[in-house]
Enzyme design. Structure first.
Site, PDB file in Angstrom:
ATOM      1  N   GLN A 106       0.803  -1.259  -0.059  1.00  0.00           N
ATOM      2  CA  GLN A 106      -0.102  -0.133  -0.077  1.00  0.00           C
ATOM      3  C   GLN A 106       0.734   1.103  -0.043  1.00  0.00           C
ATOM      4  O   GLN A 106       0.552   2.217  -0.542  1.00  0.00           O
ATOM      5  CB  GLN A 106      -0.802  -0.059   1.359  1.00  0.00           C
ATOM      6  N   HIS A 109       1.864   3.731  -3.114  1.00  0.00           N
ATOM      7  CA  HIS A 109       0.855   4.778  -3.637  1.00  0.00           C
ATOM      8  C   HIS A 109       1.694   6.196  -3.742  1.00  0.00           C
ATOM      9  O   HIS A 109       1.561   6.772  -4.734  1.00  0.00           O
ATOM     10  CB  HIS A 109      -0.449   4.766  -2.800  1.00  0.00           C
ATOM     11  N   GLU A 175      -7.495   4.073   6.809  1.00  0.00           N
ATOM     12  CA  GLU A 175      -8.636   3.851   5.853  1.00  0.00           C
ATOM     13  C   GLU A 175      -8.601   2.254   5.549  1.00  0.00           C
ATOM     14  O   GLU A 175      -9.738   1.747   5.193  1.00  0.00           O
ATOM     15  CB  GLU A 175      -7.541   4.532   4.629  1.00  0.00           C
ATOM     16  N   HIS A 176      -7.447   1.718   5.535  1.00  0.00           N
ATOM     17  CA  HIS A 176      -7.662   0.141   5.274  1.00  0.00           C
ATOM     18  C   HIS A 176      -6.903  -0.535   6.649  1.00  0.00           C
ATOM     19  O   HIS A 176      -5.665  -0.029   6.985  1.00  0.00           O
ATOM     20  CB  HIS A 176      -6.618  -0.067   4.171  1.00  0.00           C
ATOM     21  N   ASP A 209      -9.180  -3.309  -3.395  1.00  0.00           N
ATOM     22  CA  ASP A 209      -8.980  -2.288  -4.300  1.00  0.00           C
ATOM     23  C   ASP A 209      -9.335  -2.900  -5.641  1.00  0.00           C
ATOM     24  O   ASP A 209      -9.683  -2.066  -6.585  1.00  0.00           O
ATOM     25  CB  ASP A 209      -7.793  -1.695  -4.204  1.00  0.00           C
ATOM     26  N   HIS A 268     -43.434  32.947  12.673  1.00  0.00           N
ATOM     27  CA  HIS A 268     -43.619  31.379  12.759  1.00  0.00           C
ATOM     28  C   HIS A 268     -44.730  31.179  13.754  1.00  0.00           C
ATOM     29  O   HIS A 268     -45.745  30.271  13.517  1.00  0.00           O
ATOM     30  CB  HIS A 268     -42.480  30.662  13.462  1.00  0.00           C
TER      31      HIS A 268
END
Length: 298
Positions: A106, A109, A175-176, A209, A268
């Site tokens: 990962q 990236h 995230e993961h 993914d 109102h």
């Protein structure tokens, strides 16, 4: 009902053929050969024969994230995602080579992608650290990028027990999140803050993914504390309506008017009281209190 897809040109031949094929077979109604912030601007405001869209979704780099942030409001967006993240939560039953590979996989990236190991085993922590070094010293295919990410954003956290490991992982809200432990379901029942969860040695981020997951547009930078990732529900809109009978109006009008009076929203209150008896006007008007600062004795 209308789906627009964009991807940038890749050389003089135009769009990368696998991307074009994926868009066409996935059901895109319109496909444009344009990418980056230009694509988001074109979709948000319209361009040529392209009519504006209502919502922008998809992953991208820092420029894409900033474009989505600025366009939010004019259009809807899925979420603002930063550099991708991975955390592996493992005990002494895990394979250190697989754990190390998943961290580096990962991290390729980008050099700013965090990769974290949380473990209840100090021995495994040492083994994974050694395995990462071995991968990077050997034939890891993207060692320049993944190595920089591990050097600057990698971390190994050793916890006293499973309870502390679960708390640390939830606080980081990655995230993961891969769970490579003897009993992954123990964590499944206790974890709540993650983009997506991978249970067991055979579940890896790449599977989700690329092949088995709903998508890989997921919350980063602790946003998993309050949101999940992109899914079909993001394209659904919950709207409401009210229909009130005379009997219902009689039951709620005075309560509504009292609340409105307390908020100094007397118009109102009037609209509520008129539902009880339209002939009450102007008696339905409440007394207007003096303005702040006026002499209460005058």
């Amino acid at each position: 009902p209308r789906v627009v897809a964009c991807a940038p040109p890749r050389g003089p031949a135009g769009m990368h053929p696998p991307q074009l094929y994926a868009m066409a077979t996935s059901g895109a109604d319109e496909i444009l050969c344009i990418g980056g912030v230009q694509a988001f601007a074109a979709m948000a405001f319209g361009f040529g024969d392209l009519a504006p869209v209502d919502m922008l979704v998809g992953a991208g780099n820092a420029y894409v994230a900033e474009a989505k942030r600025q366009l939010f409001g004019a259009v809807g967006i899925d979420l603002l995602a930063g550099p991708t993240e991975v955390m592996v939560l493992a005990d002494d039953s895990a394979d250190p080579d697989i754990v190390a590979a998943d961290l580096l996989g990962q991290a390729e990236h980008g050099p700013n992608s965090p990769a974290t190991l949380v473990t209840t085993s100090e021995e495994l922590a040492r083994q994974v650290s050694d395995a990462v070094d071995a991968w990077l010293d050997g034939e890891w295919p993207t060692k320049e990028v993944a190595g920089a990410a591990w050097r600057d954003h990698g971390a190994i956290i050793v916890c006293e027990d499973d309870e502390e490991a679960a708390k640390v992982a939830d606080d980081i809200a990655p995230e993961h999140l891969e769970i490579q432990t003897e009993d992954p379901d123990w964590y499944l029942k206790r974890m709540s803050s993650y983009g997506t969860l991978f249970l067991g040695t055979h579940a890896t981020v790449a599977f989700s993914d690329k092949a088995i997951g709903t998508n890989h547009v997921l919350p980063t930078r602790r946003a998993a504390r309050y949101t999940g990732g992109l899914w079909v529900g993001k394209f659904l809109k919950a709207v409401t309506y009210q229909r009130v009978t005379a009997e219902g109006s009689a039951r709620v009008a005075e309560t509504t008017a009292a609340i409105a009076d307390a908020e100094l929203m007397f118009g109102h209150a009037l609209t509520a009281r008129l539902r009880l008896d339209p002939g009450r006007y102007p008696d339905a008007l409440p007394p207007v209190p003096p303005r702040q600062g006026e002499d209460q004795g005058e």
